[in-house]
Design an enzyme around this catalytic site. Structure first.
Site, PDB file in Angstrom:
ATOM      1  N   SER A   1      -5.505  -1.041  -6.950  1.00  0.00           N
ATOM      2  CA  SER A   1      -6.142  -0.488  -5.921  1.00  0.00           C
ATOM      3  C   SER A   1      -7.650   0.217  -6.355  1.00  0.00           C
ATOM      4  CB  SER A   1      -5.545   0.825  -5.116  1.00  0.00           C
ATOM      5  OG  SER A   1      -6.292   1.695  -4.696  1.00  0.00           O
TER       6      SER A   1
ATOM      7  N   THR B   1      -1.574   2.076   1.746  1.00  0.00           N
ATOM      8  CA  THR B   1      -1.870   0.755   1.768  1.00  0.00           C
ATOM      9  C   THR B   1      -0.586  -0.200   2.016  1.00  0.00           C
ATOM     10  OG1 THR B   1      -3.205  -1.151   0.911  1.00  0.00           O
ATOM     11  CG2 THR B   1      -2.274   0.277  -0.759  1.00  0.00           C
TER      12      THR B   1
ATOM     13  N   LYS C   1       1.404   0.928   5.706  1.00  0.00           N
ATOM     14  CA  LYS C   1       0.646   1.228   6.726  1.00  0.00           C
ATOM     15  C   LYS C   1       1.267   1.468   8.398  1.00  0.00           C
ATOM     16  CE  LYS C   1      -3.432  -0.682   4.829  1.00  0.00           C
ATOM     17  NZ  LYS C   1      -4.891  -1.493   5.205  1.00  0.00           N
TER      18      LYS C   1
ATOM     19  N   GLY D   1      -3.444  -9.109   9.644  1.00  0.00           N
ATOM     20  CA  GLY D   1      -3.831  -7.534   9.910  1.00  0.00           C
ATOM     21  C   GLY D   1      -5.095  -7.233  10.108  1.00  0.00           C
TER      22      GLY D   1
ATOM     23  N   THR E   1      -9.799 -14.469   7.613  1.00  0.00           N
ATOM     24  CA  THR E   1      -8.669 -15.286   6.971  1.00  0.00           C
ATOM     25  C   THR E   1      -9.348 -15.205   5.364  1.00  0.00           C
ATOM     26  OG1 THR E   1      -9.975 -17.447   6.726  1.00  0.00           O
ATOM     27  CG2 THR E   1      -9.197 -17.156   8.795  1.00  0.00           C
TER      28      THR E   1
END
Ligand code: NAP
Length: 290
Positions: A25, A72, A76, A139, A204
């Site tokens: 992250s 994350t 979520k 997503g 994508t």
């Protein structure tokens, strides 16, 4: 607090991120840099939270008075059941990424999509009345399409798996009363749909590092009336963006979306505006991207 003497002390308040895995992250770097820059007595830490421990981790937010957090993958959606209030559009999306702790009352929102919208607006792209074509219906496409459907005239979601594009489009149509359709991503359909398109969004992973030498759409289908937004942030300029720029399109990198989801979360938590350039530079440095 003086930013030159940044110290974690007995008064320091905690912000954090939950994910699984979490070690890659960039959020701790972005937020800590700005806490220090603004002289705020806060620190931001990443926690690896196993999905089986999510409820306990949310309880710990209240117990330990953690002031705010990001979540994350893979939390979520599942985290929503443990929270007190979800903003209306994030509730419709069924996915959140930012939580604020107001004396144990946990409010949540989704700044991923808001970050994308802010990036488009900041780049001078008008959304109202425009036709938007998405490549990919996963997503990222889903959350951005939800938010942009409030303003866009028409949205076409495409995917190599037609059923995915259809099901996400139908869900958004129903929940947002939006003019949105799902279609298969093939050359014939893309050639037809792109003619009247104003904004092309690549959602994508095609073109992402290390496979940088590919684009999700043939250059000969692009036209100079397009605003091209690639949600990929590594590399900074994808093959799609390069080819689009060559024929005169305006382009936008996913790095801006990444930074802006952090900017919006930071402002919501602290009431202060972070230095977005500092955030961007920290991510570039951390990821070693070009
Ligand atoms: P995802 O859920 O896997 O969605 C991608 C979708 O695109 C999948 O349905 C995939 O189908 C489809 N697809 C693959 N190749 C395609 C093609 N050539 N044409 C049309 N559709 C195609 O991934 P995601 O989570 O949405 O993430 C997508 C990208 O966004 C990633 O590169 C990610 O790093 C980036 N992202 C950026 C940000 C940011 O802040 N900038 C935030 C989130 C995500 P298959 O599953 O069958 O391959």
């Amino acid at each position: 607090m003086d930013n030159k003497s940044y110290l974690i002390t007995g008064t320091t308040k905690l912000y954090c991120i939950f994910g699984y895995p979490i070690e890659h992250s960039f959020s701790p770097i972005m937020h800590n840099a700005n806490f220090q820059d603004l002289g705020l007595d806060y620190v931001y830490i990443a926690f690896d939270v196993h999905p089986d421990k999510l409820e306990q981790a949310v309880n710990a937010v209240r117990t330990l008075d953690i002031k705010g957090l990001n979540v994350t993958i893979p939390h979520k959606e599942k985290i929503i059941q443990y929270l007190d209030e979800i903003d209306p559009i994030a509730n419709k999306m069924g996915a959140i990424n930012t939580i604020k702790n107001d004396n144990g009352y946990l409010k949540a929102t989704n700044t991923d999509a808001a970050g994308a919208k802010k990036s488009l607006i900041d780049a001078g792209c008008t959304i109202k009345g425009k036709k938007i074509l998405f490549l990919g219906s996963g997503g990222a496409a889903r959350s951005i399409a939800y938010l942009l459907s409030e303003d866009a005239e028409e949205i076409i979601l495409t995917d190599i798996v037609e059923e995915k594009a259809l099901s996400v489009a139908n869900e958004i149509k129903k929940n947002m009363d939006a003019n949105i359709e799902g279609k298969k991503a093939n050359d014939r359909i893309l050639a037809e749909e792109i003619k009247q398109t104003d904004i092309l969004i690549n959602a994508t992973p095609i073109g992402m590092h290390p496979k940088e030498d590919v684009s999700p759409i043939s250059k000969n289908l692009l036209h100079d009336g397009l605003f091209v937004f690639d949600v990929i942030y590594n590399p900074l300029e994808t093959k799609l963006m390069k080819e689009a720029a060559e024929i005169g399109c305006k382009t936008l990198s996913g790095l801006d979306m990444l930074v802006n989801q952090g900017v919006i979360a930071f402002e919501w938590w602290t009431g202060k505006t972070p230095n977005s350039k500092l955030m961007k530079n920290k991510i570039i440095e951390f990821l070693g991207i070009k």
